[in-house]
Scaffold this motif. Structure first.
Motif, PDB file in Angstrom:
ATOM      1  N   CYS A 182      37.711  28.783  54.493  1.00 37.07           N
ATOM      2  CA  CYS A 182      38.539  27.474  54.078  1.00 37.07           C
ATOM      3  C   CYS A 182      37.926  26.595  52.989  1.00 37.07           C
ATOM      4  O   CYS A 182      36.876  25.616  53.344  1.00 37.07           O
ATOM      5  N   VAL A 183      38.451  26.948  51.740  1.00 40.37           N
ATOM      6  CA  VAL A 183      37.617  26.309  50.498  1.00 40.37           C
ATOM      7  C   VAL A 183      39.096  26.010  49.691  1.00 40.37           C
ATOM      8  O   VAL A 183      40.238  26.472  50.133  1.00 40.37           O
ATOM      9  N   ASP A 184      38.994  25.093  48.833  1.00 42.80           N
ATOM     10  CA  ASP A 184      39.949  24.776  47.883  1.00 42.80           C
ATOM     11  C   ASP A 184      40.372  26.121  47.251  1.00 42.80           C
ATOM     12  O   ASP A 184      39.882  26.968  47.047  1.00 42.80           O
ATOM     13  N   SER A 185      41.602  26.080  46.569  1.00 43.45           N
ATOM     14  CA  SER A 185      42.405  27.069  45.929  1.00 43.45           C
ATOM     15  C   SER A 185      41.602  27.737  44.849  1.00 43.45           C
ATOM     16  O   SER A 185      41.552  28.863  44.549  1.00 43.45           O
ATOM     17  N   ASP A 186      41.261  26.807  44.012  1.00 43.64           N
ATOM     18  CA  ASP A 186      40.294  27.151  42.963  1.00 43.64           C
ATOM     19  C   ASP A 186      39.154  28.022  43.375  1.00 43.64           C
ATOM     20  O   ASP A 186      38.650  29.033  42.612  1.00 43.64           O
ATOM     21  N   THR A 187      38.282  27.433  44.216  1.00 45.94           N
ATOM     22  CA  THR A 187      37.169  28.093  44.602  1.00 45.94           C
ATOM     23  C   THR A 187      37.524  29.366  45.295  1.00 45.94           C
ATOM     24  O   THR A 187      36.867  30.351  45.350  1.00 45.94           O
ATOM     25  N   TYR A 188      38.687  29.326  46.140  1.00 51.44           N
ATOM     26  CA  TYR A 188      39.006  30.392  46.674  1.00 51.44           C
ATOM     27  C   TYR A 188      39.428  31.751  45.637  1.00 51.44           C
ATOM     28  O   TYR A 188      38.927  33.037  45.777  1.00 51.44           O
ATOM     29  N   ARG A 189      40.005  31.345  44.709  1.00 51.64           N
ATOM     30  CA  ARG A 189      40.362  32.104  43.547  1.00 51.64           C
ATOM     31  C   ARG A 189      38.904  32.680  42.924  1.00 51.64           C
ATOM     32  O   ARG A 189      39.173  34.220  42.977  1.00 51.64           O
ATOM     33  N   LYS A 190      38.147  32.007  42.664  1.00 50.00           N
ATOM     34  CA  LYS A 190      36.850  32.595  41.951  1.00 50.00           C
ATOM     35  C   LYS A 190      35.964  33.455  42.880  1.00 50.00           C
ATOM     36  O   LYS A 190      35.791  34.650  42.362  1.00 50.00           O
ATOM     37  N   ARG A 191      36.100  33.043  44.107  1.00 50.15           N
ATOM     38  CA  ARG A 191      35.393  33.892  45.231  1.00 50.15           C
ATOM     39  C   ARG A 191      36.084  35.266  45.172  1.00 50.15           C
ATOM     40  O   ARG A 191      35.492  36.222  45.272  1.00 50.15           O
ATOM     41  N   PHE A 192      37.544  35.157  45.433  1.00 43.37           N
ATOM     42  CA  PHE A 192      38.020  36.336  45.482  1.00 43.37           C
ATOM     43  C   PHE A 192      38.106  37.345  44.487  1.00 43.37           C
ATOM     44  O   PHE A 192      37.854  38.469  44.662  1.00 43.37           O
ATOM     45  N   GLN A 193      38.114  36.834  43.365  1.00 39.72           N
ATOM     46  CA  GLN A 193      37.886  37.643  42.057  1.00 39.72           C
ATOM     47  C   GLN A 193      36.651  38.283  42.065  1.00 39.72           C
ATOM     48  O   GLN A 193      36.420  39.722  41.647  1.00 39.72           O
ATOM     49  N   ILE A 194      35.477  37.504  42.304  1.00 31.26           N
ATOM     50  CA  ILE A 194      34.216  37.910  42.114  1.00 31.26           C
ATOM     51  C   ILE A 194      33.848  38.957  43.122  1.00 31.26           C
ATOM     52  O   ILE A 194      33.227  39.932  43.095  1.00 31.26           O
ATOM     53  N   TYR A 195      34.401  38.674  44.348  1.00 24.92           N
ATOM     54  CA  TYR A 195      34.097  39.966  45.309  1.00 24.92           C
ATOM     55  C   TYR A 195      34.520  41.266  45.115  1.00 24.92           C
ATOM     56  O   TYR A 195      33.968  42.237  45.159  1.00 24.92           O
ATOM     57  N   PHE A 196      35.850  41.403  44.361  1.00 25.88           N
ATOM     58  CA  PHE A 196      36.280  42.714  44.049  1.00 25.88           C
ATOM     59  C   PHE A 196      35.651  43.135  42.629  1.00 25.88           C
ATOM     60  O   PHE A 196      35.772  44.373  42.516  1.00 25.88           O
ATOM     61  N   GLN A 197      35.291  42.329  41.663  1.00 30.61           N
ATOM     62  CA  GLN A 197      34.636  42.736  40.588  1.00 30.61           C
ATOM     63  C   GLN A 197      33.341  43.609  40.896  1.00 30.61           C
ATOM     64  O   GLN A 197      33.116  44.473  40.093  1.00 30.61           O
ATOM     65  N   GLN A 198      32.709  43.189  41.996  1.00 28.52           N
ATOM     66  CA  GLN A 198      31.674  44.061  42.111  1.00 28.52           C
ATOM     67  C   GLN A 198      31.837  45.666  42.832  1.00 28.52           C
ATOM     68  O   GLN A 198      30.933  46.303  42.379  1.00 28.52           O
ATOM     69  N   PHE A 199      33.065  45.659  43.008  1.00 27.77           N
ATOM     70  CA  PHE A 199      33.456  47.122  43.228  1.00 27.77           C
ATOM     71  C   PHE A 199      34.129  47.767  42.374  1.00 27.77           C
ATOM     72  O   PHE A 199      33.943  48.880  42.050  1.00 27.77           O
ATOM     73  N   LEU A 200      34.872  46.881  41.573  1.00 22.48           N
ATOM     74  CA  LEU A 200      35.709  47.558  40.555  1.00 22.48           C
ATOM     75  C   LEU A 200      35.577  47.598  39.154  1.00 22.48           C
ATOM     76  O   LEU A 200      35.966  48.355  38.187  1.00 22.48           O
ATOM     77  N   GLN A 201      34.271  46.745  38.724  1.00 23.96           N
ATOM     78  CA  GLN A 201      33.711  46.858  37.527  1.00 23.96           C
ATOM     79  C   GLN A 201      32.209  47.723  37.280  1.00 23.96           C
ATOM     80  O   GLN A 201      31.474  47.372  36.525  1.00 23.96           O
ATOM     81  N   ASP A 202      32.084  48.433  38.338  1.00 22.62           N
ATOM     82  CA  ASP A 202      30.705  49.398  38.186  1.00 22.62           C
ATOM     83  C   ASP A 202      31.079  50.138  37.256  1.00 22.62           C
ATOM     84  O   ASP A 202      32.009  50.767  36.750  1.00 22.62           O
TER      85      ASP A 202
END
Length: 322
Positions: free
Chosen positions: A302-322
């Motif tokens: 439970c975090v604000d929408s902008d923090t949620y967005r950034k965290r969401f994107q960073i999480y998938f970058q580690q798998f999809l930008q290898d």
């Protein structure tokens, strides 16, 4: 969330059938259907009508399995009550009054912008309703079933991952053992494969995207970024990327579905996108932060929408930008 009484499932089915039985094009933004004791309000009815096959909706609602509404629980604190149509094409799901008002007041303008892209990842919503009588108000959404388009039945599902990009409490008990057992059964081509459910910390332990092409991984990352940017603009949080694998015999390639080897396919969609980062969520954030309800190196969901967005994107970058 209180369970919806059987009479509500029956009544909303009857009123929805009346609503979609009207053949002429309805121009009003919000449409009301009324019986002797019940009133149904359909939000943004004309806009939603452009997204649906009216006859298909009517036929599917005739088969709504309201006798056995189900509780969907992937380990969340709250369970969501919903009923499938018997053909499993649509889901009628209960939402809160707060989520209903959020869509009505704010989110609708962003939702229709996102789904204008035919390849969007959002699990599509086809209607949002309020059912009201003298004693109660209930709120529902009519959604697509992500499994249906690719003829994926429950018995064919291998795994479901519900991913938010958070760490705190995002782990499944005995996941490692269940994953290893499932891999062994898949190698031996066993007829019965137990369903595997996982969350964010579980997903990090497997090399899920290794069979995806670099082009497909880039397309998927761009789509996740584009849609989560819009969701953050709408002040939305707590949504998930759902990844489903299963045996799929007939399918078409696309952003939603990636066909892998041995008739195994992956369906990807964003779900649970009705939650605004409102005053209640702000209080939840402060409470969990103040009382240390997570490890120091983890973030609560439970975090604000902008923090949620950034965290969401960073999480998938580690798998999809290898």
């Amino acid at each position: 969330m209180d369970k919806v009484k059987k009479i509500s499932w029956e009544k909303i089915t009857s009123l929805l059938q009346q609503l979609y039985s009207v053949e002429q094009q309805i121009q009003e933004q919000h449409v009301t259907i009324q019986s002797n004791t019940q009133l149904l309000v359909s939000l943004f009815h004309a806009q939603f009508r452009q997204l649906i096959d009216r006859e298909d909706i009517i036929d599917s609602l005739l088969q709504l399995d309201f006798e056995t509404p189900q509780l969907f629980n992937m380990g969340r604190n709250l369970q969501s009550e919903f009923a499938f149509t018997l053909n499993h094409k649509y889901i009628l799901k209960v939402v809160s009054g707060t989520q209903y008002r959020y869509f009505k007041n704010t989110f609708h303008q962003f939702y229709f912008k996102i789904i204008a892209n035919k390849n969007c990842l959002l699990a599509r919503t086809f209607g949002i309703y309020k059912l009201e009588d003298r004693e109660n108000k209930s709120y529902f959404v009519l959604m697509e079933n992500l499994f249906y388009e690719h003829k994926l039945q429950n018995s064919q599902i291998i795994s479901i991952y519900d991913l938010k990009g958070a760490q705190s409490s995002r782990i499944t008990k005995n996941f490692d053992e269940q994953f290893q057992q499932q891999q062994q059964l898949l190698q031996t081509k066993a007829q019965t494969i137990p369903l595997l459910k996982g969350k964010d910390e579980d997903f990090k332990k497997i090399r899920f995207f290794q069979e995806f092409s670099n082009e497909k991984k880039l397309d998927l990352m761009n789509q996740i970024k584009q849609e989560s940017d819009i969701l953050a603009e709408a002040n939305t949080m707590d949504y998930s990327l759902m990844i489903i694998t299963g045996y799929i015999n007939q399918c078409q390639q696309g952003n939603r579905l990636i066909k892998l080897s041995n008739n195994v396919g992956t369906i990807i969609g964003i779900i649970d996108y009705y939650q605004e980062y409102n005053s209640t969520k702000k209080l939840e954030n402060k409470f969990k932060t103040w009382f240390g309800m997570h490890k120091p190196d983890q973030q609560i969901s439970c975090v604000d929408s902008d923090t949620y967005r950034k965290r969401f994107q960073i999480y998938f970058q580690q798998f999809l930008q290898d």
